[in-house]
Write an enzyme that holds these catalytic residues in place. Structure first.
Site, PDB file in Angstrom:
ATOM      1  N   CYS A 115     -10.297   5.380 -17.988  1.00 49.40           N
ATOM      2  CA  CYS A 115      -9.470   4.380 -18.675  1.00 49.40           C
ATOM      3  C   CYS A 115      -7.987   4.663 -18.429  1.00 49.40           C
ATOM      4  O   CYS A 115      -7.612   5.675 -17.841  1.00 49.40           O
ATOM      5  CB  CYS A 115      -9.742   4.390 -20.175  1.00 49.40           C
ATOM      6  SG  CYS A 115      -9.170   5.894 -20.984  1.00 49.40           S
ATOM      7  N   ASP A 132      21.293  -9.959   8.614  1.00 52.56           N
ATOM      8  CA  ASP A 132      22.018  -9.454   9.772  1.00 52.56           C
ATOM      9  C   ASP A 132      21.752 -10.430  10.926  1.00 52.56           C
ATOM     10  O   ASP A 132      20.708 -11.075  10.957  1.00 52.56           O
ATOM     11  CB  ASP A 132      21.496  -8.056  10.106  1.00 52.56           C
ATOM     12  CG  ASP A 132      22.049  -7.540  11.421  1.00 52.56           C
ATOM     13  OD1 ASP A 132      23.273  -7.549  11.584  1.00 52.56           O
ATOM     14  OD2 ASP A 132      21.245  -7.155  12.286  1.00 52.56           O
TER      15      ASP A 132
END
Length: 754
Positions: free
Chosen positions: A31, A441
């Site tokens: 769990c 770029d």
């Protein structure tokens, strides 16, 4: 060895901290609270600087100083609380899968056996409660369900309690243990209650059915979780297990683990390429779709690079191994996907904090509800109080809460990898959908990043063009200028042959000139033509001016003082750049272009791809400053780049994306990498982020709502108004289904379109 930190006024030296970061498979977790227990246990060890456990991927990512703590020490501490680590890095993934498969098969057998014993208990408890010896039969059948087939709940709860911790196993063991113990007392000593006018009810069926339902939920959960890591399995399956190694005149098949750098390897038709290397002999076509996303095979010949996981089509070749094992591009991709699937989104850190206090809070609520029933419930107060306590403990399992984020992240990262988008960490995946401004770029991002010939224009009246092309190729072959390679490549594609020149002279920064059979030939810029007194026809000069306006570099070619041709060279815009930028703008994202190139070139490229905001002649530091400028304006900024000069800006950005064909530094800094270097993947990445975050929110909503509604009902708040009490069996079924529904909702991401 020292690191030096530069400050505006001085340099400070400080010792280098020796740290290692590894991802280790964890076994035995059941769990989200288990994951938190492992995380806190490891995180408190001396020498460990960071520990993060992902419940969905069952992995621990730990940064540690090997001089202060070893992996064996960490493993020993994890074993103390009932779990284990696979610290052997060799085939760790396969070992974890084997352990998970063994665990799944064992859990399956235990669940089936427990269900077989529980069925008669359920039937007796529901329909034949008043039959003689019914309680005794149920006690005998339910005891092995709890304490043999379900013993792991009690063992783990004890280990957690011994270390001052609590998790889901604590809730399950307390609830079923109390229900069973209460029922045993009522079976052995019924007169205790009968003397007080109370019917001694037993709840063996509730305890047994809760155990079976939770085991069934875990079984379904294990099966569903295995589907979230299919991307890793697919990537690992791309690498062959064996390889043909050339040893003298012999070819021997050896395991891939034995391949060393410098080995000469053979790849036959239809085989997968095992490691990264360079072709030394032969030629073929290679399917590189896993890297580039392009379906068209790529021609490979001597000197060409080949990559692990790509598939050889027709023909065979030999190549020299350059990168093996964990150094190959495929291994790098797998590692990035694993780390991203194991990393935590910011929202998950909040969920972890909630899970950490959740179990103690639930225990308090259970005890309060028991006390309230005992005080206010009258004759049946004790019985109803025990039932409420058991039901609250059962329904409050935090599994769904713990699975909500990591399962969605795992599926999202896996889907990204399948689509050529490598995501380094969960934070970037969660953050990307918030992007309001994106910086691109130019060179290598919007454009191809390498110059190519776009135009070869001949002047009217030029002589034999074929022979002139031969001279031009011969000139450029000897040129030192970077653009000469583009001209050579273009002419060779037209099957032009070269010849030997009588004389050759390179004029740095201007061009080249040579003589052949008494003729003078010049290739260079307008300045060289002017110096040499070369005449340029008006129509050729006009064409040159038009091409320069389109940001192309123009080289003139002259024969005996007369310009006979011009060559236009440009860094071509990628095929899909304009469409990708338009898609981003459609999503409401502001697009900016930054380049170190001149104003004219920047303006031309921006115009062609539809970018309204651009800056030219930008230095690397200016790019990072511009990112910061946008951030101060309240923008969430993404930076897309491919070079070392982009790395500072990539590090500064909120979301950083590198081109897969760019520099290693850019890819190391960036949190996302586009394998194909196709800008169309950027809007897809933002869309994937949006889908993943939406799925996380849906999962968290249902997990929280489930507990917010379920716990008060389990405590009995509806009883005074409607006489309704939630049965522990129903609570167990609802708890199991909540976890499965969260995982199933995450898996829906796989079928959504990008």
């Amino acid at each position: 060895m020292e690191n030096k930190l530069l400050t505006p006024d001085k340099v400070i030296s400080q010792p280098t901290v020796k740290k290692q970061k590894v991802s280790l498979p964890v076994t035995g977790m059941s769990c989200a609270s288990c994951a938190l227990s492992v995380e806190s246990m490891v995180g408190t060890q001396p020498g460990v600087s960071q520990a993060a456990v992902n419940f969905a991927s069952q992995t621990l990512q730990v940064s540690y100083d090997p001089d202060k703590v070893t992996l064996s020490d960490i493993q020993r501490h994890v074993q103390e609380i009932g779990f284990d680590l696979i610290i052997d890095q060799e085939n760790a993934q396969e070992k974890q899968e084997e352990a998970q498969q063994n665990h799944y098969q064992a859990l399956k057998k235990r669940t089936i056996a427990a269900a077989v014993l529980t069925l008669p208990v359920f039937i007796i408890g529901m329909f034949f409660m008043d039959k003689p010896y019914g309680s005794w039969i149920m006690m005998v059948l339910s005891a092995p369900v709890l304490f043999y087939f379900g013993r792991s709940f009690f063992i783990n709860a004890y280990r957690q309690a011994r270390n001052g911790k609590a998790n889901m196993d604590t809730l399950v063991s307390l609830s079923t243990g109390i229900a069973f113990g209460f029922s045993v007392f009522n079976t052995l000593f019924p007169e205790f209650w009968l003397a007080r006018g109370v019917q001694p009810h037993v709840y063996f069926e509730a305890a047994a059915v809760v155990i079976v339902f939770i085991m069934l939920g875990k079984l379904l959960e294990e099966r569903a979780k295995s589907n979230t890591s299919t991307a890793i399995k697919k990537l690992m399956g791309l690498q062959p297990k064996t390889v043909w190694r050339v040893e003298g005149d012999q070819e021997r098949e050896v395991p891939i683990s034995q391949v060393q750098k410098g080995d000469l390897l053979l790849v036959r038709s239809g085989e997968k390429i095992p490691v990264d290397g360079e072709v030394s002999q032969g030629a073929s076509y290679v399917d590189e779709a896993m890297l580039s996303g392009e379906p068209v095979p790529v021609a490979k010949g001597k000197g060409d690079k080949v990559y692990a996981g790509t598939i050889n089509q027709k023909g065979s070749f030999r190549f020299v191994a350059e990168k093996v094992g964990s150094e190959t591009m495929l291994a790098h991709i797998i590692k990035m996907v694993q780390e991203a699937q194991g990393s935590k989104a910011p929202v998950q850190k909040l969920v972890d904090k909630v899970a950490g206090v959740f179990v103690p809070v639930v225990l308090v609520i259970a005890l309060v509800s028991f006390a309230a029933w005992l005080t206010l419930g009258g004759d049946s107060g004790l019985t109803q109080g025990l039932l409420a306590l058991v039901t609250v403990l059962v329904i409050a399992c935090p599994c769904a809460l713990g699975l909500a984020t990591p399962t969605a992240i795992m599926v999202g990262v896996g889907k990204g990898a399948e689509n050529g988008i490598l995501i380094k960490d969960a934070e970037s995946l969660e953050q990307a959908h918030k992007v309001t401004a994106i910086i691109l770029d130019k060179t290598g991002t919007i454009t191809e990043g390498k110059p190519v010939v776009t135009d070869l224009v001949w002047a009217d009246g030029a002589g034999n063009r074929q022979s002139l092309q031969t001279v031009l190729l011969s000139l450029e072959l000897q040129s030192e200028h970077p653009l000469a390679e583009a001209v050579v490549r273009h002419l060779k594609e037209q099957e032009t042959r070269s010849l030997e020149l009588d004389s050759f002279d390179s004029l740095t920064g201007r061009g080249v000139k040579a003589s052949l059979n008494g003729n003078l030939y010049i290739a260079g810029n307008p300045k060289l033509l002017e110096e040499e007194g070369v005449r340029v026809a008006p129509e050729l000069a006009g064409k040159a001016e038009a091409l320069r306006a389109e940001a192309r570099t123009v080289i003139f070619f002259a024969e005996n003082k007369q310009a006979v041709a011009l060559v236009a060279i440009a860094d071509q815009i990628k095929q899909h750049s304009a469409a990708a930028i338009h898609a981003l703008q459609e999503q409401g994202v502001e697009v900016y272009m930054l380049t170190g190139d001149n104003q004219q070139t920047a303006a031309s490229v921006a115009r062609q791809v539809g970018v309204k905001n651009y800056r030219a002649e930008v230095l690397p530091s200016d790019k990072a400053a511009f990112v910061k400028e946008l951030q101060t304006r309240g923008k969430v900024v993404a930076m897309v780049g491919d070079g070392i000069n982009d790395s500072h800006a990539l590090a500064q950005a909120d979301v950083s994306i590198a081109m897969g064909k760019g520099s290693d530094i850019a890819m190391d800094v960036a949190k996302m990498t586009l394998i194909s270097s196709d800008l169309q993947q950027v809007p897809k990445a933002l869309k994937l982020s949006k889908q993943t975050v939406r799925t996380i929110k849906q999962n968290l909503f249902w997990a929280f709502i489930y507990n917010l509604i379920g716990i008060p009902i389990a405590a009995g708040v509806l009883y005074p108004f409607y006489g309704f009490l939630l049965d522990p069996m129903i609570a167990g079924a609802a708890m199991a289904l909540s976890s499965v529904s969260v995982v199933t909702n995450s898996l829906r991401l796989k079928v959504q379109k990008l």
